[in-house]
Design a protein around this motif. Structure first.
Motif, PDB file in Angstrom:
ATOM      1  N   PHE A  58      -1.926   4.461   4.867  1.00  0.00           N
ATOM      2  CA  PHE A  58      -3.050   5.303   4.486  1.00  0.00           C
ATOM      3  C   PHE A  58      -2.649   6.284   3.382  1.00  0.00           C
ATOM      4  CE2 PHE A  58      -4.978   9.528   5.132  1.00  0.00           C
ATOM      5  CZ  PHE A  58      -6.307   9.238   4.879  1.00  0.00           C
ATOM      6  N   LEU A  59      -1.488   6.948   3.602  1.00  0.00           N
ATOM      7  CA  LEU A  59      -1.041   7.915   2.598  1.00  0.00           C
ATOM      8  C   LEU A  59      -0.801   7.233   1.254  1.00  0.00           C
ATOM      9  CD1 LEU A  59       1.355  10.236   4.618  1.00  0.00           C
ATOM     10  CD2 LEU A  59      -0.817  10.845   3.517  1.00  0.00           C
ATOM     11  N   PHE A  60      -0.130   6.097   1.319  1.00  0.00           N
ATOM     12  CA  PHE A  60       0.164   5.361   0.094  1.00  0.00           C
ATOM     13  C   PHE A  60      -1.126   4.957  -0.620  1.00  0.00           C
ATOM     14  CE2 PHE A  60       0.635   1.215  -1.960  1.00  0.00           C
ATOM     15  CZ  PHE A  60       1.562   1.539  -2.951  1.00  0.00           C
ATOM     16  N   GLN A  64     -10.370   1.124   2.565  1.00  0.00           N
ATOM     17  CA  GLN A  64     -11.304   1.273   3.675  1.00  0.00           C
ATOM     18  C   GLN A  64     -10.630   0.943   5.002  1.00  0.00           C
ATOM     19  OE1 GLN A  64     -13.377   3.024   1.595  1.00  0.00           O
ATOM     20  NE2 GLN A  64     -14.650   2.577   3.375  1.00  0.00           N
ATOM     21  N   ALA A  65      -9.836  -0.127   5.010  1.00  0.00           N
ATOM     22  CA  ALA A  65      -9.176  -0.525   6.252  1.00  0.00           C
ATOM     23  C   ALA A  65      -8.201   0.555   6.698  1.00  0.00           C
ATOM     24  CB  ALA A  65      -8.454  -1.852   6.056  1.00  0.00           C
ATOM     25  N   SER A  66      -7.475   1.144   5.718  1.00  0.00           N
ATOM     26  CA  SER A  66      -6.507   2.160   6.135  1.00  0.00           C
ATOM     27  C   SER A  66      -7.232   3.422   6.603  1.00  0.00           C
ATOM     28  CB  SER A  66      -5.528   2.466   5.003  1.00  0.00           C
ATOM     29  OG  SER A  66      -6.158   3.197   3.991  1.00  0.00           O
ATOM     30  N   THR A  67      -8.400   3.708   6.035  1.00  0.00           N
ATOM     31  CA  THR A  67      -9.203   4.835   6.533  1.00  0.00           C
ATOM     32  C   THR A  67      -9.588   4.597   7.979  1.00  0.00           C
ATOM     33  OG1 THR A  67     -10.157   5.031   4.326  1.00  0.00           O
ATOM     34  CG2 THR A  67     -11.235   6.248   6.092  1.00  0.00           C
ATOM     35  N   MET A  68     -10.086   3.408   8.234  1.00  0.00           N
ATOM     36  CA  MET A  68     -10.502   3.105   9.594  1.00  0.00           C
ATOM     37  C   MET A  68      -9.310   3.137  10.553  1.00  0.00           C
ATOM     38  SD  MET A  68     -12.440   0.337  11.562  1.00  0.00           S
ATOM     39  CE  MET A  68     -11.588  -0.007  13.100  1.00  0.00           C
ATOM     40  N   LEU A  69      -8.169   2.608  10.110  1.00  0.00           N
ATOM     41  CA  LEU A  69      -6.983   2.590  10.968  1.00  0.00           C
ATOM     42  C   LEU A  69      -6.550   4.005  11.335  1.00  0.00           C
ATOM     43  CD1 LEU A  69      -4.630  -0.233   9.697  1.00  0.00           C
ATOM     44  CD2 LEU A  69      -5.490   0.113  12.022  1.00  0.00           C
TER      45      LEU A  69
END
Lengths: 612, 612
Positions: A177-179, A302-307
């Motif tokens: 997410f950070l990356f 979007q996927a990392s936001t959701m994760l």
């Protein structure tokens, strides 16, 4: 059978000594404690946008000033908690700090606010996570509630199994997410530098209402949810490697900087690129789509936001049951919340949180925006109490530079306190009232439970021992009988073994039935008298209990009254459904009927097992 | 508290001797037994219309021929039941007739079909009644399910109170319905005679499919629900004034004629006036509106339709619990269904029917048309079995003119049997399969329950009595303790009073806790040994049960093993939620743990009541 199913789902039981106290380095600690805080942009940005868009383009150009104000607040609160981390190396959650410095009641107030917080963190993170993914796949939009519940169930099951891997496996999505976000922000900054900013007047968003100070306050009142989760590290100091406070403090600084960069950066780019989302899309998604198109890079964001939002929801599943267990151990919540389940987790707390989160998601139709007003109030109550507690801490303990430290926390308390009032007033009608009403109800419950436990302790304490029987003493035994059959034999034998004074009682529901029973009875047990009671209202329990009372009255011989219940037990559980549960009803009546005599009636169950 | 609430809703309990056997004259008997039959036009007409409209105007002109065929079937079945009424003056329900003449299994098959029938009568009548009223007030249409459930709840409560007034108060709406419909039909006939009939080609309903023989069969398969309820009088012969059979027979003839007139008359007028309803309206409503406009007269017709359908649903609430009680008394359903409630009604059967009806209404969205295919199969199974039973009855008993009577019932059996096949085949996919599958499941359940009761009787029967203890015999007592407190005192005293061999057992969940308890224990009861058991998996029950088993093994002295459970009882029910129910868990484990030894362990509960 049920046990096996349970083990299949949650795994086989673990022995108590497996409780391990893992210590985290800073990299893993950041991953463990920051998701709640970092993921706040998943809903705070949206709130800033939804607040300002009401005033059209003119409103949206206020995004960056608004974000700056909120980031200032964030800085103040972060500095305040930095001091807490150093003052409470054993963990300085709001409950602990408020309780120690301000007393029991503010402590409980803080605990109530925190419980509601954890609950809303779970609900808001789940729904916001789903909004992130539904922005990418609009066909999921109508199924938001169902999908949120599905993820909730998955998180609940994982937590019931016991998530040992908190620090390790979860680190991957956090750093992903950070990356993803930092890269996107860097790329966005370069786009703005090269192409120059776009002014909002170009897209001309129409205004529904004028840009008033009130509207700005209103927006601030929900945008300040950007700070949620910032206190997590102060709770978790003991999990850090030594020097604990120093490492925790440094991690807190890094986390606060990341929070600021993500929040300011994303809002800044949104304004500079004049991004406006379509109705079924979050503002973050719109920004990502604007910068990255709709391809793989966008989907990763979007996927990392959701994760990370899912992981944030998961942190509630660690925090809520732990706080509930602490409150239960202190006698403010039902003791069952302290039970360690088969997998060494507070299973009851996990289930309670899951049920409440599910209910919230359903009631609010999975809409993050509708949940936010409930959320902000609880958060800022806990923050304010914690800061005030810190001021008292410094006043009491003094030490080097205590004046500056007290002043710092004072500023924190003032900032969060003002925010609390702003949120409470501005969002009261929109849902904050629910939290405002819920907190006193929780407090009332805490007190009620606490009083009960104290009362029980008092009543169960052994002052003087009442007179002790040491020799066998006579017992008067009554046996309710349903007829003459094999299931009675052991019971009658046992009754005669413990007493010379046995009476059998048959309650007659249909007139005439009693005489048939008497005939059989006298053939089998001629020496045990059988009493037949009429029952005009077809109840078995009531005439039986009346008979017992009358017998005691008549006898008045100081003998102990015991009831021997013959119980035949079917071989399979469902067969219980095929029989009147008369023995059970009599037992409950005996157990719960309070008598003014010193000694209650003794209930003796003699089971007889059927074979199939 | 709960008892008081219950009495408020259902009235205070009635003594058993109040069961009265009222005898009805023909006027009141017609009102009591005919609503189910007469109200059939509330859905049968609709089914004929919905079946034929698929073929457009060309189909709709087949309404009258279709109605004639169904009326012929009705005549045959009525004559058949007329014979049953005379042959079974004590009540000749399908179950009784099939069981007596064909044997247990066909009897049960008939009973299963009848139970499903009663259920579907309730569901179909309620939804059709609501369709009648929603035709008049279209704004009610979206709330059909909720309103049907509301009426269901009302009927359930009335029946739980005990509807004494069956014959009297219900006569008014029944005769209102007859008056309203017969007047409307007479007026309609005069309109047709004066203005002449209208041909369907005028309104030109478009055809969705051709008018095939298959479509006619399909329509017949649901239109034949016009006959439902015709058997009611044959069940109720004992309720008539003497000469019972004669009066019942005459009432049956009147009822059959009324059914025929209403059904043929309303369908005839519908065709002759070329009535076509709009989508959210029943065909009966369209007919009434056509003849009477939308004023008071129309509303009276719709209201009386709904009322008689409500009363028809209510008849299920008399029939279903009574049949269920008969089956339970014969050992095919749980015995609880024979329990007379406080108000002398079979309350469990009423609640069971209400729950199942509610479920059906919800699952089928309150749509009568969707429920009809399930309905028709059950009805015709019961009819056919009853007629076949009558044939056997005549063959066995002979008597005057038995050949003709057997032939008549034979014709009835053939007609209903053919109808059954037509319905089963044509409506299988549309829902009849549910009934077709449900019936074997019910039969399987009946057998399972019956076997269980027989097995229990066998196992509980007293052949030879096992050896009897008559002298006091030694008991080994184990007391599980949670700590040293007031709640233990009575239990320990009692244990020591009945045995010289008492062991206290403490299960240690946190290491070290046991030693604290031992210190207190030895100060209070130095002569009672305390055993401390470790519990690596934090269960209290498992180590305790293991200890008991080991103790029995080691002792092997023929002593009876008893467990004395100290149970302190909170003053208020909700306080139970605040405590681990350890005593309960231990009790359940003891009660349900089957041991191969002859004597099970005796469970002795010594309650100690807390004050508040």
């Amino acid at each position: 059978m049920l046990d096996r199913l349970k083990h299949l789902i949650t795994g086989s039981p673990l022995p108590s000594q497996q409780i391990a106290h893992e210590q985290l380095n800073k990299i893993r600690a950041l991953a463990a404690f920051s998701p709640d805080a970092l993921s706040s942009i998943g809903y705070a940005n949206q709130e800033v946008y939804l607040g300002l868009v009401a005033a059209g383009s003119l409103g949206l150009v206020q995004s960056v000033p608004m974000a700056l104000v909120i980031t200032m607040l964030m800085t103040i609160v972060a500095i305040s908690y930095y001091q807490t981390v150093h003052a409470y190396p054993s963990g300085g959650g709001s409950y602990a700090v408020a309780r120690e410095n301000l007393g029991a009641f503010p402590g409980l107030l803080s605990a109530a606010a925190l419980l509601i917080d954890y609950l809303l963190t779970a609900a808001v993170s789940l729904t916001a996570g789903l909004a992130a993914i539904a922005s990418a796949f609009p066909e999921l939009w109508p199924h938001r509630v169902g999908l949120s519940l599905l993820i909730l169930v998955a998180i609940t099951l994982l937590n019931l199994r016991g998530l040992r891997e908190t620090g390790t496996a979860m680190a991957i999505p956090v750093y992903l997410f950070l990356f993803a976000f930092l890269s996107m922000l860097a790329y966005g900054a370069s786009v703005v530098l090269i192409d120059g900013p776009i002014s909002f007047s170009a897209t001309a968003v129409p205004a529904a209402q004028p840009l008033t100070f009130f509207l700005m306050l209103h927006t601030f009142a929900t945008g300040c949810t950007a700070l949620t989760g910032i206190e997590a590290i102060s709770n978790g100091v003991p999990a850090f490697r030594p020097p604990k406070s120093k490492n925790a403090g440094q991690t807190l600084v890094v986390m606060a900087i990341l929070m600021g960069v993500l929040f300011l950066g994303s809002i800044g780019l949104t304004q500079l690129l004049a991004v406006v989302p379509n109705p079924q899309e979050t503002i973050l998604s719109a920004l990502a789509r604007r910068l990255l198109g709709s391809g793989a890079a966008y989907l990763i964001v979007q996927a990392s936001t959701m994760l990370i939002l899912g992981i944030a929801a998961n942190t509630s599943f660690a925090g809520f049951p732990r706080l509930a267990a602490i409150l239960a151990a202190d006698g403010y919540l039902p003791g069952q919340l302290t039970n360690l389940g088969d997998r060494l987790v507070f299973a009851n707390g996990i289930l309670l949180l899951a049920a409440a989160t599910g209910a919230l998601i359903v009631v609010f139709g999975g809409d993050t925006h509708a949940l936010i007003p409930l959320f902000a109030v609880g958060v800022y109550i806990a923050y304010t109490l914690s800061q005030i507690g810190m001021i008292v801490h410094w006043l009491r303990n003094r030490g080097k530079g205590w004046r500056l430290k007290a002043a710092t926390n004072g500023m924190g308390a003032l900032a969060t306190g003002v925010t609390l009032v702003v949120v409470g007033v501005n969002k009261f009608v929109e849902g904050a009232w629910i939290t405002v009403f819920l907190i006193p109800i929780l407090l009332f419950g805490f007190c009620k439970v606490h009083n009960h436990y104290q009362e029980v302790d008092k009543q169960l304490s052994l002052g003087e021992l009442p007179g002790q029987f040491t020799e066998p003493f006579p017992t008067r035994v009554v046996v309710p009988v349903a007829g003459v059959n094999r299931g009675m034999v052991d019971a009658i034998n046992y009754a005669r073994a413990i007493s010379k004074n046995v009476t059998a009682v048959y309650v007659e529901l249909e007139s005439g039935a009693g005489e048939d029973v008497r005939r059989d009875w006298e053939r089998r047990w001629p020496d045990v008298p059988l009493v037949i009671l009429p029952s005009p209202y077809r109840s078995i329990v009531a005439p039986f209990m009346e008979f017992l009372d009358k017998l005691d009255e008549q006898s008045n011989d100081g003998q102990l009254a015991a009831v021997v219940l013959p119980e035949w037990i079917p071989a399979k559980w469902w067969q219980n459904l095929l029989h009147n549960q008369t023995a059970r009803l009599i037992r409950s009546a005996l157990l719960y009927r309070r008598r003014d005599l010193g000694f209650q009636r003794v209930i003796i169950e003699v089971p007889y097992h059927l074979r199939r």
